[in-house]
Motif scaffolding. Structure first.
Motif, PDB file in Angstrom:
ATOM      1  N   ASP A  95       0.807  -1.227   0.000  1.00  0.00           N
ATOM      2  CA  ASP A  95       0.000   0.000   0.000  1.00  0.00           C
ATOM      3  C   ASP A  95       0.840   1.277   0.000  1.00  0.00           C
ATOM      4  OD1 ASP A  95       0.918   0.208   2.619  1.00  0.00           O
ATOM      5  OD2 ASP A  95      -0.964  -0.466   3.511  1.00  0.00           O
ATOM      6  N   GLY A  96       2.155   1.132  -0.087  1.00  0.00           N
ATOM      7  CA  GLY A  96       3.011   2.312  -0.196  1.00  0.00           C
ATOM      8  C   GLY A  96       3.267   3.027   1.100  1.00  0.00           C
ATOM      9  N   THR A  97       2.926   2.407   2.232  1.00  0.00           N
ATOM     10  CA  THR A  97       3.144   3.067   3.523  1.00  0.00           C
ATOM     11  C   THR A  97       4.518   2.753   4.107  1.00  0.00           C
ATOM     12  OG1 THR A  97       2.108   1.218   4.717  1.00  0.00           O
ATOM     13  CG2 THR A  97       0.679   3.059   4.056  1.00  0.00           C
ATOM     14  N   TYR A  98       5.297   1.928   3.437  1.00  0.00           N
ATOM     15  CA  TYR A  98       6.635   1.617   3.930  1.00  0.00           C
ATOM     16  C   TYR A  98       7.448   2.897   4.065  1.00  0.00           C
ATOM     17  CZ  TYR A  98      11.299  -0.340   4.341  1.00  0.00           C
ATOM     18  OH  TYR A  98      12.556  -0.645   4.790  1.00  0.00           O
ATOM     19  N   GLU A  99       8.137   3.052   5.190  1.00  0.00           N
ATOM     20  CA  GLU A  99       8.927   4.257   5.457  1.00  0.00           C
ATOM     21  C   GLU A  99      10.407   3.906   5.589  1.00  0.00           C
ATOM     22  OE1 GLU A  99       8.013   7.308   5.368  1.00  0.00           O
ATOM     23  OE2 GLU A  99       5.844   6.995   5.208  1.00  0.00           O
ATOM     24  N   PRO A 100      11.226   4.264   4.601  1.00  0.00           N
ATOM     25  CA  PRO A 100      12.666   4.014   4.718  1.00  0.00           C
ATOM     26  C   PRO A 100      13.270   4.849   5.846  1.00  0.00           C
ATOM     27  CG  PRO A 100      12.035   4.586   2.461  1.00  0.00           C
ATOM     28  CD  PRO A 100      10.875   4.900   3.329  1.00  0.00           C
ATOM     29  N   GLN A 101      14.330   4.338   6.432  1.00  0.00           N
ATOM     30  CA  GLN A 101      15.056   5.095   7.451  1.00  0.00           C
ATOM     31  C   GLN A 101      16.161   5.918   6.786  1.00  0.00           C
ATOM     32  OE1 GLN A 101      15.543   1.350  10.051  1.00  0.00           O
ATOM     33  NE2 GLN A 101      15.405   2.984  11.555  1.00  0.00           N
ATOM     34  N   PRO A 102      16.627   6.962   7.463  1.00  0.00           N
ATOM     35  CA  PRO A 102      17.744   7.744   6.902  1.00  0.00           C
ATOM     36  C   PRO A 102      18.976   6.866   6.711  1.00  0.00           C
ATOM     37  CG  PRO A 102      16.714   8.905   8.746  1.00  0.00           C
ATOM     38  CD  PRO A 102      16.140   7.518   8.741  1.00  0.00           C
ATOM     39  N   VAL A 103      19.799   7.233   5.749  1.00  0.00           N
ATOM     40  CA  VAL A 103      21.043   6.486   5.542  1.00  0.00           C
ATOM     41  C   VAL A 103      22.095   6.972   6.533  1.00  0.00           C
ATOM     42  CG1 VAL A 103      20.583   6.123   3.096  1.00  0.00           C
ATOM     43  CG2 VAL A 103      21.924   8.099   3.808  1.00  0.00           C
ATOM     44  N   LYS A 104      23.029   6.113   6.813  1.00  0.00           N
ATOM     45  CA  LYS A 104      24.130   6.433   7.718  1.00  0.00           C
ATOM     46  C   LYS A 104      25.295   6.979   6.902  1.00  0.00           C
ATOM     47  CE  LYS A 104      27.140   4.160  11.135  1.00  0.00           C
ATOM     48  NZ  LYS A 104      27.437   2.843  11.766  1.00  0.00           N
ATOM     49  N   ARG A 105      25.700   8.206   7.177  1.00  0.00           N
ATOM     50  CA  ARG A 105      26.800   8.829   6.445  1.00  0.00           C
ATOM     51  C   ARG A 105      28.150   8.314   6.950  1.00  0.00           C
ATOM     52  NH1 ARG A 105      26.586  10.379   2.352  1.00  0.00           N
ATOM     53  NH2 ARG A 105      25.720  12.487   2.304  1.00  0.00           N
ATOM     54  N   VAL A 106      28.958   7.837   6.019  1.00  0.00           N
ATOM     55  CA  VAL A 106      30.332   7.448   6.331  1.00  0.00           C
ATOM     56  C   VAL A 106      31.244   8.097   5.292  1.00  0.00           C
ATOM     57  CG1 VAL A 106      29.709   5.255   7.404  1.00  0.00           C
ATOM     58  CG2 VAL A 106      30.170   5.329   4.954  1.00  0.00           C
ATOM     59  N   GLU A 107      32.476   8.320   5.671  1.00  0.00           N
ATOM     60  CA  GLU A 107      33.458   8.914   4.766  1.00  0.00           C
ATOM     61  C   GLU A 107      34.631   7.964   4.604  1.00  0.00           C
ATOM     62  OE1 GLU A 107      34.475  12.745   6.294  1.00  0.00           O
ATOM     63  OE2 GLU A 107      32.619  13.675   5.568  1.00  0.00           O
ATOM     64  N   ILE A 108      34.985   7.706   3.351  1.00  0.00           N
ATOM     65  CA  ILE A 108      36.082   6.796   3.040  1.00  0.00           C
ATOM     66  C   ILE A 108      37.223   7.597   2.433  1.00  0.00           C
ATOM     67  CG2 ILE A 108      36.789   4.805   1.657  1.00  0.00           C
ATOM     68  CD1 ILE A 108      33.935   3.817   1.769  1.00  0.00           C
ATOM     69  N   PRO A 109      38.436   7.488   2.975  1.00  0.00           N
ATOM     70  CA  PRO A 109      39.572   8.237   2.424  1.00  0.00           C
ATOM     71  C   PRO A 109      39.875   7.821   0.984  1.00  0.00           C
ATOM     72  CG  PRO A 109      40.087   7.339   4.602  1.00  0.00           C
ATOM     73  CD  PRO A 109      38.805   6.707   4.164  1.00  0.00           C
ATOM     74  N   LYS A 110      40.238   8.815   0.159  1.00  0.00           N
ATOM     75  CA  LYS A 110      40.635   8.565  -1.221  1.00  0.00           C
ATOM     76  C   LYS A 110      42.146   8.775  -1.355  1.00  0.00           C
ATOM     77  CE  LYS A 110      37.818  10.332  -4.311  1.00  0.00           C
ATOM     78  NZ  LYS A 110      36.970  11.315  -5.028  1.00  0.00           N
ATOM     79  N   PRO A 111      42.764   8.205  -2.391  1.00  0.00           N
ATOM     80  CA  PRO A 111      44.221   8.316  -2.552  1.00  0.00           C
ATOM     81  C   PRO A 111      44.735   9.748  -2.602  1.00  0.00           C
ATOM     82  CG  PRO A 111      43.348   6.634  -4.018  1.00  0.00           C
ATOM     83  CD  PRO A 111      42.172   7.326  -3.414  1.00  0.00           C
ATOM     84  N   ASP A 112      43.901  10.686  -3.085  1.00  0.00           N
ATOM     85  CA  ASP A 112      44.358  12.075  -3.207  1.00  0.00           C
ATOM     86  C   ASP A 112      44.211  12.859  -1.904  1.00  0.00           C
ATOM     87  OD1 ASP A 112      41.638  12.391  -3.021  1.00  0.00           O
ATOM     88  OD2 ASP A 112      41.391  13.358  -4.981  1.00  0.00           O
ATOM     89  N   GLY A 113      43.797  12.188  -0.830  1.00  0.00           N
ATOM     90  CA  GLY A 113      43.655  12.856   0.454  1.00  0.00           C
ATOM     91  C   GLY A 113      42.246  13.328   0.760  1.00  0.00           C
TER      92      GLY A 113
END
Length: 324
Positions: A95-113
Motif C-alpha cells: 500500500d506504499g506506507t513503507y517508510e525508509p530510514q535515513p542512511v548512515k553517512r560514512v566517509e572513506i579516504p581517497k588516494p588524493d587525500g
C-alpha cells in the motif's frame, strides 16, 4: 500457521531463504499475498511482493553483506526480523506506507587525500530496494543506450574498453575522458520525471521517492534530502536501487543528448565514467565545452581532475601530444 520448510520447489536450502527453520509460527515473507481484499493491487506491486522475488532479494542482500545502517541491524539478523515482521513489511510495500530510514553517512579516504561520502541504508531498506530493483530494471534496462555498460546485466567496464578500442582502430585519435560528480544536487522531480516514462504505478513511484527523500544521519544529526540521492549516492556503493536511477538519469542527461547533438562522435559510458572520441583536438575542446554546459543544465558537473582530452597513440599514431 505454517510449517517450517526445508526446501522450496527450486531446491533452495532453507538457510538461503527468508524463513528460518525454528520459526514455524512466523508469518513468512515467503507467503506474500498477491491481492488485497479491498481490491486488486497492481501487476507491478504483485511482482515486487511475489514470494520468489522477495526470496531472490533476500539472497542478494545476504550475499552482498555490508555494514549495518543507523538501526544497527546486521545482515545475519535479517531472518529473525522477517520471522516476526514479514507480513507487516509486505503489506506496507503493497500500500506504499513503507517508510525508509535515513542512511548512515560514512566517509572513506581517497588516494588524493580527499574523502568519498557514502550513505549506508539499513539492511531492511536494502531488502526492499532490491525487491523493487529486480522488477523495475526489467522495464528500464532494455531502453538504455547500447553504448552504456555500467551496472547492467552481462555488461562490464571491459566491454566499454573494447568498444573504445574498436573506435580507435577505425581512426579516431582524440578522446575525452569524463567523470561526473556532485550527484547530491540532482533534482528529484527531474529524476522522477524520467522514471515515470517507464513506471506508471503510483505506489512504486511513491516508494522510490521516499527512498530519495529518506534523509541522512551524520552522527546524531539528521539532515533532510530534498535534492540528491542519499541512499548510497547516485552511483556510489550503498543504495541498491541507486545504480539503475543513475543510469536512467545519465541516459537522458548524457547518452541521448550526445547522440542527438554530437552524432559524429562515438562514445562509451560505464556508470559515471565516459569516453567520447573526436578526430581533432579542436573538435574535442568544442565537445568538452558543450558537455560542460549540458552538465550545468542537469545540475551536475564534470570532475575537474579526471576530465581530460588525451591523444591515443598506437602503431599508426606515434606523434607526441600532451593531455589537455
Amino acid at each position: 500457521m505454517h510449517r517450517p520448510q526445508k526446501t522450496s520447489k527450486d531446491d533452495y536450502p532453507l538457510e538461503d531463504k527468508a524463513e528460518p527453520e525454528h520459526t514455524a509460527e512466523a508469518c513468512s515473507i515467503l507467503h506474500a499475498e498477491p491481492r488485497r481484499r479491498d481490491g486488486e493491487c497492481s501487476e507491478l506491486i504483485s511482482e515486487i511482493i511475489d514470494r520468489d522475488n522477495l526470496n531472490r532479494a533476500y539472497k542478494r542482500v545476504k550475499k552482498n553483506k555490508g555494514k549495518p545502517g543507523i538501526d544497527g541491524m546486521t545482515v545475519d539478523k535479517l531472518p529473525l526480523f522477517l520471522a516476526k515482521e514479514s507480513r507487516s513489511l509486505v503489506l506496507s510495500i503493497k500500500d506504499g506506507t513503507y517508510e525508509p530510514q535515513p542512511v548512515k553517512r560514512v566517509e572513506i579516504p581517497k588516494p588524493d587525500g580527499s574523502k568519498r561520502k557514502l550513505g549506508i541504508p539499513t539492511v531492511k531498506d536494502r531488502l526492499v530496494q532490491q525487491a523493487i530493483l529486480q522488477v523495475i530494471e526489467r522495464w528500464i534496462n532494455p531502453h538504455f543506450s547500447e553504448h552504456s555498460f555500467g551496472f547492467r546485466p552481462n555488461l562490464s567496464r571491459s566491454r566499454r574498453n573494447r568498444k573504445s578500442k574498436t573506435v580507435l582502430r577505425r581512426g579516431v585519435p582524440i578522446r575525452g575522458r569524463h567523470r561526473y560528480e556532485r550527484f547530491d544536487t540532482v533534482n528529484h522531480d527531474k529524476l522522477m520525471y524520467h522514471v515515470e516514462e517507464f513506471i506508471q504505478d503510483p505506489v512504486v513511484l511513491k516508494l522510490i521517492r521516499k527512498f530519495l527523500r529518506s534523509g541522512i544521519m551524520i552522527g546524531e544529526k539528521y539532515e533532510p534530502s530534498e535534492i540528491g540521492t542519499p541512499q548510497g549516492g547516485l552511483c556510489k556503493v550503498g543504495g541498491v536501487i541507486s545504480p539503475v536511477l543513475a543510469n536512467l538519469f545519465l541516459h537522458y542527461a548524457f547518452d541521448k543528448w550526445i547522440a542527438i547533438n554530437h552524432p559524429s562522435n562515438p562514445f562509451a559510458r560505464y556508470a559515471d565514467d565516459a569516453v567520447i572520441h573526436c578526430k581533432t583536438e579542436e573538435e574535442a575542446k568544442r565537445v568538452l565545452k558543450s558537455l560542460s554546459e549540458r552538465m550545468n543544465e542537469c545540475k551536475l558537473e564534470l570532475h575537474p581532475s579526471k576530465t581530460k582530452i588525451v591523444y591515443c597513440k598506437d602503431a599508426d599514431r606515434t606523434e607526441e601530444k600532451h593531455s589537455v
